[in-house]
Structures are given as structure tokens and as C-alpha cells.
Design an enzyme around this catalytic site. Structure first.
Site: not given
Ligand code: NI
Length: 173
Positions: A46, A51, A95-96, A137-138, A141
Site C-alpha cells: 500500500g 508518502q 510502512c514504506l 493504515h493508508e 496517512h
Molecule cells: Ni504507511
């Protein structure tokens, strides 16, 4: 399609509430396509627009993990949780924007989400399992919230210090 740079926490852009998008323009479709490519390349399941430094309510995801199963790239503009189960699930999240750090987070086990798709059509779907965790989660963000915000302050500060160090090391390269 272009692979975009992924912002690493801490970054003020990861703490912002993102703005809803209006009409789905070709530029927004290109952004979504770039984000999918960036996500697959990372690799991740995701990715949210902030991000990659775009403060827009857009996320992409693909949580298919069965070997040999066809991919399911999803593009969600203006996603909204319209229902959440009382039952919860604990998943070890990552998380990226917070590389190599993982922690258990408890969230509703199932959620119904409404969004505008890549073609401008309204969609609604109920997610469970990893998909439910990922979409929540996304969406977090898009509201400036990271999974580490669910952790105890000491743990969060420890992870943030590691990320500051990582960013310093990367800047030196
Ligand atoms: Ni994340």
C-alpha cells in the site's frame, strides 16, 4: 510511469491532513499509476499520496500475496470508511516511510470503504484480513497519522530516532 521518491519519517508532509480531489484528471491518473509502480518496486502492499509528497486524498494498494495469483492493483480517491466492525484484529504493521520497523497495531477486523476509482466511478467494498488493515493504515496517512502513533511514546521516539539517523546516513551518500 515513473517511480517516485518515498518520503521517510519524520517529514512535516507526513503529518498533514490531505485535501480531497475533485474531478479525476489525467494528471491524477498518472499520479496513481506512478504510485502503483513505486509501491510494487519498493516492494510494498500500500502507498498513500503524501508518502510521495502529494497532499491529496489518494491511496493505492494490492494485498494479493498468494503465489501465482493475479495482481489486484487498486486506486482509491477520497476513500471513506462507512462502517467498521466491533471485532478487531492485530497485525504486525510496517510502512514504506518507516523502513524496517514493525509493530503490532490493533484495528477493526472488517471495514466498509467508499471511494472514487481511477475512472471516476464511485465504489464501495467490504474488506477483511490484510486488506482491511492495509486500507485503514493508508487512510490514516491521508489524515497525517502513522502506525507508530498507535505505539507507546517511548517506542515511537525510539523508532523516530532511528529514522533521523537513517536519513542522515542517506543524505551523506
Ligand atoms: Ni504507511
Amino acid at each position: 510511469m515513473t517511480v517516485r521518491d518515498i518520503l521517510i519519517h519524520p517529514d512535516p508532509r507526513l503529518k498533514k491532513v490531505c485535501a480531497p480531489v475533485g474531478d479525476i484528471t489525467p494528471a491524477l491518473q498518472t499520479l496513481a499509476d506512478d504510485m502503483l509502480q513505486t509501491m510494487y518496486e519498493a516492494p510494498g502492499i500500500g502507498l498513500a499520496a503524501p508518502q510521495v509528497g502529494e497532499l491529496k486524498r489518494l491511496l493505492v494498494m494490492d494485498c494479493v500475496k498468494e503465489e501465482g495469483a493475479p495482481p489486484r492493483p487498486m486506486v482509491l480517491f477520497n476513500p471513506e470508511v462507512t462502517w467498521a466492525s466491533d471485532a478487531t484484529n492485530v497485525y504486525e504493521e510496517g510502512c514504506l516511510s518507516i523502513p524496517d520497523q514493525y509493530a503490532d497495531v490493533e484495528r477493526p477486523a472488517e471495514v466498509k470503504v467508499r471511494w472514487t476509482d481511477r475512472d471516476g466511478q464511485t465504489q464501495e467494498e467490504q474488506f477483511d484480513g490484510l486488506w482491511a488493515t492495509c486500507v485503514q493504515h493508508e487512510i490514516d496517512h491521508l489524515n497525517g497519522k502513522l502506525f507508530i502513533d498507535y505505539l507507546k511514546p517511548l517506542r515511537r521516539q525510539m523508532i523516530t530516532r532511528k529514522m533521523v539517523k537513517l536519513k542522515r546516513e542517506r543524505a551523506r551518500l
